[in-house]
Design an enzyme around this catalytic site. Structure first.
Site, PDB file in Angstrom:
ATOM      1  CB  ILE A 169      27.153-101.882  10.152  1.00 14.47           C
ATOM      2  CG1 ILE A 169      28.198-102.984  10.136  1.00 14.47           C
ATOM      3  CG2 ILE A 169      26.315-101.925   8.887  1.00 14.47           C
ATOM      4  CD1 ILE A 169      27.576-104.369  10.191  1.00 14.47           C
ATOM      5  CB  SER A 206      33.736 -95.976  19.234  1.00 15.98           C
ATOM      6  OG  SER A 206      32.565 -95.375  19.707  1.00 15.98           O
ATOM      7  NE  ARG A 207      34.641 -99.368  12.076  1.00 16.78           N
ATOM      8  CZ  ARG A 207      33.358 -99.528  11.738  1.00 16.78           C
ATOM      9  NH1 ARG A 207      32.457 -99.894  12.646  1.00 16.78           N
ATOM     10  NH2 ARG A 207      32.956 -99.334  10.496  1.00 16.78           N
ATOM     11  CG  MET A 208      37.188 -97.972  21.019  1.00 19.85           C
ATOM     12  SD  MET A 208      38.964 -97.813  20.688  1.00 19.85           S
ATOM     13  CE  MET A 208      39.598 -98.090  22.341  1.00 19.85           C
TER      14      MET A 208
END
Ligand code: FMN
Length: 218
Positions: free
Chosen positions: A9, A196-198
């Site tokens: 997710i 974006s997993r940032m």
């Protein structure tokens, strides 16, 4: 089997900015815990559940051990939970009091990691909390030699019945082997899930008298 590689997710929480967080991590923790306690209608049903990790020394090897426990309070000293002092975790803490406690509040896209040292709280504080537990849990604390191997379910049920008969009247006294620990933190990390997993990670480190805040790469 489901293709777990495609299970994901996206997180889209608001940013966590150094300029906007309080200088005291307990204040930020309190705000986040309040948000978690208020999120039951979003399905966040155990907001106080935390994973408590210890380090077991097994022969020549160090073996991490993790299990869930419930946070029962926090104050300027640290974070309090209750357990059996003779359990596996109790023995591990006696040998090495360094622990980690972590929360994952999925509905809020937040994680907190607390590194610290576990200390027993006073007998009076443990008595106070034990007294407000339901009777069944009080009897269970006498009946269960937590983490010990048992032959079968009947053995446990018999132990419970015996403890129930041993203390027919309320209040049930607190067993000496049961009580609280306070995790005195020296490092607390706050994580929020971002696109974006940032993700944002702010880490508070205690240096002698004060907390300083830094940022970690996600
Ligand atoms: C939601 C949840 C809450 C729990 N709360 C506690 C707790 O507050 N104290 C406790 O000793 N065990 C609690 N447990 C059980 C522990 O996870 C664990 O099974 C038990 O403490 C024995 O751990 P040990 O053998 O590593 O000492 C809880 C488990 C779950 C899933």
């Amino acid at each position: 089997m489901a293709d777990l590689r495609r299970e994901r997710i996206d997180y889209e929480a608001d940013p966590l900015l150094e300029a906007e967080v309080p200088s005291d991590p307990f204040v930020l923790f309190g705000e986040w815990l309040d948000d978690a306690l208020a999120a039951k209608d979003q399905g966040l049903l155990e907001p106080t559940a935390m994973t408590v990790s210890t380090v077991a020394h097994d022969g020549d090897e160090w073996q991490p051990q993790a299990r869930v426990a419930l946070l029962k309070g926090y104050d300027e000293r640290g974070f309090v939970f209750f357990t059996n002092y003779e359990s596996a975790k109790g023995r591990e803490i006696a040998a090495n009091p360094r622990v980690c406690a972590s929360f994952f509040w999925m509905q809020l896209s937040r994680q907190v990691r607390i590194d610290g040292v576990a200390e027993k709280i006073s007998a009076e504080e443990s008595d106070d909390y034990f007294a407000i537990r339901p009777r069944g849990a009080q009897v269970g604390a006498w009946a269960s030699r937590q983490s010990a191997e048992v032959a079968n379910l009947a053995e446990l049920e018999t132990a419970y019945e015996e403890a129930d008969l041993r203390f027919p009247d309320d209040p049930v006294p607190r067993p000496p082997h049961w009580g609280g620990y306070v995790i005195v933190p020296h490092r607390i990390e706050f994580w929020v899930g971002r696109r974006s997993r940032m993700h944002d990670r702010l880490v508070y480190t205690h240096n002698e008298t004060r907390w300083t805040v830094g940022r970690l790469a996600p």
